[in-house]
Design a protein around this motif. Structure first.
Motif, PDB file in Angstrom:
ATOM      1  N   SER A 293       0.827  -1.207   0.000  1.00  0.00           N
ATOM      2  CA  SER A 293       0.000   0.000   0.000  1.00  0.00           C
ATOM      3  C   SER A 293       0.861   1.255   0.000  1.00  0.00           C
ATOM      4  N   ARG A 294       1.985   1.211   0.721  1.00  0.00           N
ATOM      5  CA  ARG A 294       2.899   2.358   0.704  1.00  0.00           C
ATOM      6  C   ARG A 294       3.497   2.564  -0.680  1.00  0.00           C
ATOM      7  N   LYS A 295       3.844   1.465  -1.367  1.00  0.00           N
ATOM      8  CA  LYS A 295       4.408   1.595  -2.717  1.00  0.00           C
ATOM      9  C   LYS A 295       3.381   2.162  -3.690  1.00  0.00           C
ATOM     10  N   ARG A 296       2.126   1.697  -3.570  1.00  0.00           N
ATOM     11  CA  ARG A 296       1.083   2.227  -4.446  1.00  0.00           C
ATOM     12  C   ARG A 296       0.839   3.711  -4.189  1.00  0.00           C
ATOM     13  N   SER A 300       1.445   6.656  -6.992  1.00  0.00           N
ATOM     14  CA  SER A 300       0.402   7.595  -7.386  1.00  0.00           C
ATOM     15  C   SER A 300       0.803   9.031  -7.099  1.00  0.00           C
ATOM     16  N   ALA A 301       1.534   9.245  -6.007  1.00  0.00           N
ATOM     17  CA  ALA A 301       2.003  10.595  -5.686  1.00  0.00           C
ATOM     18  C   ALA A 301       3.005  11.085  -6.728  1.00  0.00           C
ATOM     19  N   LYS A 302       3.874  10.183  -7.201  1.00  0.00           N
ATOM     20  CA  LYS A 302       4.839  10.568  -8.233  1.00  0.00           C
ATOM     21  C   LYS A 302       4.145  10.901  -9.549  1.00  0.00           C
ATOM     22  N   GLN A 303       3.119  10.128  -9.879  1.00  0.00           N
ATOM     23  CA  GLN A 303       2.403  10.387 -11.116  1.00  0.00           C
ATOM     24  C   GLN A 303       1.658  11.717 -11.073  1.00  0.00           C
ATOM     25  N   GLN A 304       1.107  12.052  -9.907  1.00  0.00           N
ATOM     26  CA  GLN A 304       0.419  13.328  -9.788  1.00  0.00           C
ATOM     27  C   GLN A 304       1.380  14.506  -9.801  1.00  0.00           C
ATOM     28  N   ALA A 305       2.561  14.297  -9.247  1.00  0.00           N
ATOM     29  CA  ALA A 305       3.539  15.386  -9.204  1.00  0.00           C
ATOM     30  C   ALA A 305       4.347  15.505 -10.483  1.00  0.00           C
ATOM     31  N   LYS A 306       4.214  14.583 -11.449  1.00  0.00           N
ATOM     32  CA  LYS A 306       4.995  14.624 -12.677  1.00  0.00           C
ATOM     33  C   LYS A 306       4.490  15.744 -13.584  1.00  0.00           C
TER      34      LYS A 306
END
Length: 336
Positions: A293-296, A300-306
């Motif tokens: 769950s932490r990896k997911r 998702s946080a990286k994808q939103q911040a990209k």
């Protein structure tokens, strides 16, 4: 004089006898009803020590950690048991080393029944019985939750049955070694719980406890097989003699009874190991679910911040312009 005799009845072990030895006489002890008075006195001592540890150590730590009610109760339980198991572990190790029970394993069954006990062995057993009996009123004093009372009562009853059984059936030497192994595993378990309550990300000590638990279970099973399967059947006096405290050797001379007892011991140890394996699998499953769950969440946080990829140049009135201001039109090639 009368007061001193009454005080000694409460403070010191009773039923001392002088046993002749090669070097002279040795004072040893056996059990009787007066032991109940001594145990009662040390129950009050255990209650006082319990309150001291709670007031001057555990309560101060709890105020800093700001734990929830459930964790607060478990923290107090583990804190008290860490103090008790560490003290009992050091004391028990000192007794078995000084009495030579570890260096000479044959002494665990030789000269059975072990009716006469050294002072430190009898005093250790009286204090152990006093501690686990004091745990009953502590359930009320500590205001333990109703959901936790059956589990704690089960634990207290098991300890009292094993300790009192070893004491009354003259198996004190075997009982000391088994208590040493049990307290070693329990100390690491409750220590791991304390560390976990202070830092929920730190579970390394649980892995240490898992290794210690498996090793102590193997030693416990080996010890049972050694004493019950090979030791007690070879005792010289095989007749039932309740006056001398010989309760078992004539039974263990029967191979059917001996194998039945060993089978029950193996089944009990297997059930303990099954509960342990089930607990470990559940803990690892929760750990891996938490990690996934932490990896997911991190993905998702990286994808939103990209940042979005934009074309070179800039936009003006909806038309993309190049850096020099000209329109990025492709030139038409002249036909030849």
């Amino acid at each position: 004089q009368v007061t001193a005799k009454t005080a000694f009845l409460f403070i010191l072990p009773q039923y001392n006898v002088s046993v002749p030895t090669a070097d002279g006489e040795l004072v040893q002890y056996h059990y009787g009803l007066k032991d109940l008075v001594t145990i009662l006195f040390y129950i009050f001592i255990a209650i006082i020590l319990h309150a001291v540890v709670q007031e001057y150590a555990l309560d101060k730590i709890n105020r800093r950690l700001h734990l929830s009610k459930v964790k607060h109760s478990k923290f107090n339980e583990s804190g008290q048991l860490v103090a008790f198991h560490l003290t009992s572990l050091i004391w028990c190790l000192y007794v078995v080393v000084t009495e030579g029970y570890i260096s000479n394993p044959r002494s665990l069954w030789e000269n059975y029944p072990h009716v006469y006990l050294p002072f430190q062995v009898k005093f250790f057993y009286l204090c152990q019985l006093a501690y686990w009996l004091h745990a009953l009123p502590e359930l009320y004093f500590q205001k333990v939750r109703k959901e936790e009372i059956p589990r704690q009562l089960r634990c207290i009853a098991l300890y009292l049955v094993h300790i009192a059984g070893a004491y009354l059936l003259n198996l004190t030497r075997l009982g000391l070694i088994l208590l040493l192994l049990q307290y070693l595993a329990e100390f690491f378990f409750h220590m791991a719980r304390l560390v976990y309550f202070t830092d929920e990300n730190n579970e390394k000590l649980f892995n240490v406890w898992a290794v210690v638990f498996v090793v102590t279970r193997l030693f416990t099973l080996t010890l049972y097989i050694l004493v019950i399967g090979f030791g007690l059947p070879r005792v010289e006096n095989q007749a039932l003699d309740t006056e001398r405290g010989n309760f078992f050797s004539f039974l263990f001379n029967n191979i059917l009874f001996r194998m039945s007892v060993l089978l029950l011991v193996c089944l009990f140890q297997a059930s303990v190991m099954w509960r342990f394996i089930h607990f470990q699998l559940r803990r690892w499953r929760e750990y891996w679910n938490e990690q996934s769950s932490r990896k997911r969440a991190a993905t998702s946080a990286k994808q939103q911040a990209k940042p979005l990829k934009r074309d070179s140049g800039y936009h003006e009135n909806g038309v993309v312009k190049a850096e020099n201001g000209t329109s990025p039109r492709t030139k038409k090639l002249k036909s030849p």
